[in-house]
Design an enzyme around this catalytic site. Structure first.
Site, PDB file in Angstrom:
ATOM      1  N   PRO A  94       0.818  -1.211   0.000  1.00 28.86           N
ATOM      2  CA  PRO A  94       0.000   0.000   0.000  1.00 28.86           C
ATOM      3  C   PRO A  94       0.855   1.266   0.000  1.00 28.86           C
ATOM      4  CG  PRO A  94      -0.715  -1.526   1.729  1.00 28.86           C
ATOM      5  CD  PRO A  94       0.572  -2.059   1.182  1.00 28.86           C
ATOM      6  N   GLU A 121       1.413  -9.002   8.094  1.00 30.45           N
ATOM      7  CA  GLU A 121       1.586  -7.556   8.281  1.00 30.45           C
ATOM      8  C   GLU A 121       2.528  -6.969   7.240  1.00 30.45           C
ATOM      9  OE1 GLU A 121      -0.092  -5.499  10.203  1.00 30.45           O
ATOM     10  OE2 GLU A 121      -1.232  -7.269  10.789  1.00 30.45           O
ATOM     11  N   ARG A 159      -2.762  -8.077 -21.916  1.00 33.32           N
ATOM     12  CA  ARG A 159      -3.617  -7.598 -23.002  1.00 33.32           C
ATOM     13  C   ARG A 159      -2.937  -6.560 -23.887  1.00 33.32           C
ATOM     14  NH1 ARG A 159      -6.442  -3.379 -22.039  1.00 33.32           N
ATOM     15  NH2 ARG A 159      -8.396  -4.044 -22.971  1.00 33.32           N
ATOM     16  N   ASP A 174      -8.709   2.051 -25.382  1.00 32.17           N
ATOM     17  CA  ASP A 174      -9.106   1.881 -23.988  1.00 32.17           C
ATOM     18  C   ASP A 174      -8.827   3.115 -23.150  1.00 32.17           C
ATOM     19  OD1 ASP A 174     -10.088  -0.674 -24.088  1.00 32.17           O
ATOM     20  OD2 ASP A 174      -8.109  -1.577 -23.828  1.00 32.17           O
TER      21      ASP A 174
HETATM   22  N1  SAH Z   1       0.454  -3.813   7.299  1.00 32.33           N
HETATM   23  C1  SAH Z   1       0.338  -3.429   5.939  1.00 32.33           C
HETATM   24  C2  SAH Z   1      -0.680  -4.254   5.165  1.00 32.33           C
HETATM   25  C3  SAH Z   1      -0.257  -5.655   4.963  1.00 32.33           C
HETATM   26  S1  SAH Z   1      -1.363  -6.491   3.939  1.00 32.33           S
HETATM   27  C4  SAH Z   1      -0.111  -1.978   5.859  1.00 32.33           C
HETATM   28  O1  SAH Z   1      -0.897  -1.563   6.691  1.00 32.33           O
HETATM   29  O2  SAH Z   1       0.308  -1.271   4.924  1.00 32.33           O
HETATM   30  C5  SAH Z   1      -0.368  -7.834   3.367  1.00 32.33           C
HETATM   31  C6  SAH Z   1       0.263  -7.667   2.007  1.00 32.33           C
HETATM   32  O3  SAH Z   1      -0.738  -7.444   1.044  1.00 32.33           O
HETATM   33  C7  SAH Z   1       1.228  -6.516   1.847  1.00 32.33           C
HETATM   34  O4  SAH Z   1       2.501  -6.843   2.310  1.00 32.33           O
HETATM   35  C8  SAH Z   1       1.208  -6.288   0.349  1.00 32.33           C
HETATM   36  O5  SAH Z   1       2.102  -7.169  -0.314  1.00 32.33           O
HETATM   37  C9  SAH Z   1      -0.220  -6.677  -0.022  1.00 32.33           C
HETATM   38  N2  SAH Z   1      -1.082  -5.499  -0.189  1.00 32.33           N
HETATM   39  C10 SAH Z   1      -2.041  -5.077   0.656  1.00 32.33           C
HETATM   40  N3  SAH Z   1      -2.651  -3.975   0.196  1.00 32.33           N
HETATM   41  C11 SAH Z   1      -2.086  -3.686  -0.997  1.00 32.33           C
HETATM   42  C12 SAH Z   1      -2.286  -2.669  -1.976  1.00 32.33           C
HETATM   43  N4  SAH Z   1      -3.180  -1.698  -1.814  1.00 32.33           N
HETATM   44  N5  SAH Z   1      -1.510  -2.687  -3.065  1.00 32.33           N
HETATM   45  C13 SAH Z   1      -0.585  -3.637  -3.245  1.00 32.33           C
HETATM   46  N6  SAH Z   1      -0.349  -4.638  -2.366  1.00 32.33           N
HETATM   47  C14 SAH Z   1      -1.089  -4.667  -1.259  1.00 32.33           C
END
Ligand code: SAH
Length: 251
Positions: A94, A121, A159, A174
């Site tokens: 994220p 996490e 694609r 697109d």
């Molecule tokens: N503790 C982290 C969330 C972990 S979720 C935080 O609060 O930012 C577990 C995994 O899901 C992450 O390590 C990532 O690889 C993936 N993930 C979660 N949300 C994502 C998003 N919006 N974009 C890309 N990968 C994501």
């Protein structure tokens, strides 16, 4: 032809990609290659542990760096044996840069990447600092793992690869490919059971008029929903005087 190597604890997510629709065509034609590596296969001890409790306390678990590093080494070695140079390493997070169509196009034009899917996490920060080249986010929300983000990237890349879509024009039309949202689409019947009609211009066969109508609708929709995209096109001098006229008529 891009090759993607995915590091994932849940490798079962990726098999369906080979089985359906456009992605299946990309794999079958050899336009894209995919290999999935499970860090659990590279974990040590009888329990093949891939995660542990966070230092400092708190809920959840953190992915261990070592199994990821070993899986990454194996993936890069396999790429070298296939005659490819070492690939950039992408972590889904994220905290990454939001994935955009221009990035997708860049990956489609590249030799691919190693995609790391986090779970729990997240991943031990030391792995990120040592081995990750860039972080990509799917959007401002939290997924339970990086797999769905990896699938989204792979699907969007597939694609764009040559010969994968039946019509290359289709990808050019697109949303985002020229910085605008797509125009509305209609198919048969010309007047439906609710009495709703297809815009007359689309039935007329005047291709220049149709192209203008479509462009105007793209401009109007983008101005309405994503004005920042119009501002970016303006700043890059990518709007014609005609485009500007269509936009002021829409105001
Ligand atoms: N503790 C982290 C969330 C972990 S979720 C935080 O609060 O930012 C577990 C995994 O899901 C992450 O390590 C990532 O690889 C993936 N993930 C979660 N949300 C994502 C998003 N919006 N974009 C890309 N990968 C994501």
């Amino acid at each position: 032809m891009p090759r993607f190597d995915v590091l994932s604890l849940f490798d079962g997510y990726f098999a369906p990609l080979r089985e359906h629709g456009i992605c299946r065509r990309a794999f079958d034609s050899g336009a894209m290659q995919l290999q999935v590596w499970n860090p659990r296969d590279y974990a040590s001890g009888v329990h093949r542990c891939v995660d542990d409790r966070p230092y400092g306390g708190g809920p959840g678990m953190v992915m261990l760096a070592e199994p990821l590093e070993r899986a990454l080494d194996a993936a890069q070695r396999a790429r070298r044996n296939a005659g490819l140079v070492t690939a950039p390493v992408v972590l889904f997070s994220p905290a990454g840069a939001p994935l955009r169509q221009t990035d997708v196009q860049r990956w489609a034009d590249s030799d691919g990447a190693v995609l790391v899917c986090g779970r729990y996490e997240g991943v031990d920060q030391r792995f990120i600092e040592r081995s990750v080249d860039c972080e990509i986010s799917l959007g401002d929300y939290v997924l339970s793992g990086g797999e769905i983000a990896a699938l989204a990237l792979l699907d969007a890349v597939a694609r764009l690869l040559p010969g994968v879509l039946h019509s290359a024009e289709s990808a050019q039309q697109d949303s985002f490919s020229d910085g605008l949202l797509d125009c509305p689409h209609y198919t048969r019947p010309p007047r439906d059971a609710h009495g709703a009609e297809v815009p007359a211009v689309l039935l007329g066969g005047d291709h220049a008029r149709i192209a203008r109508w479509r462009r105007d609708r793209m401009l109007r929709l983008t101005l309405q929903r994503r004005p920042e995209l119009i501002a970016a096109l303006r700043a890059a001098h990518r709007l014609s005087a005609r485009d500007e006229a269509a936009l002021s008529a829409a105001d």
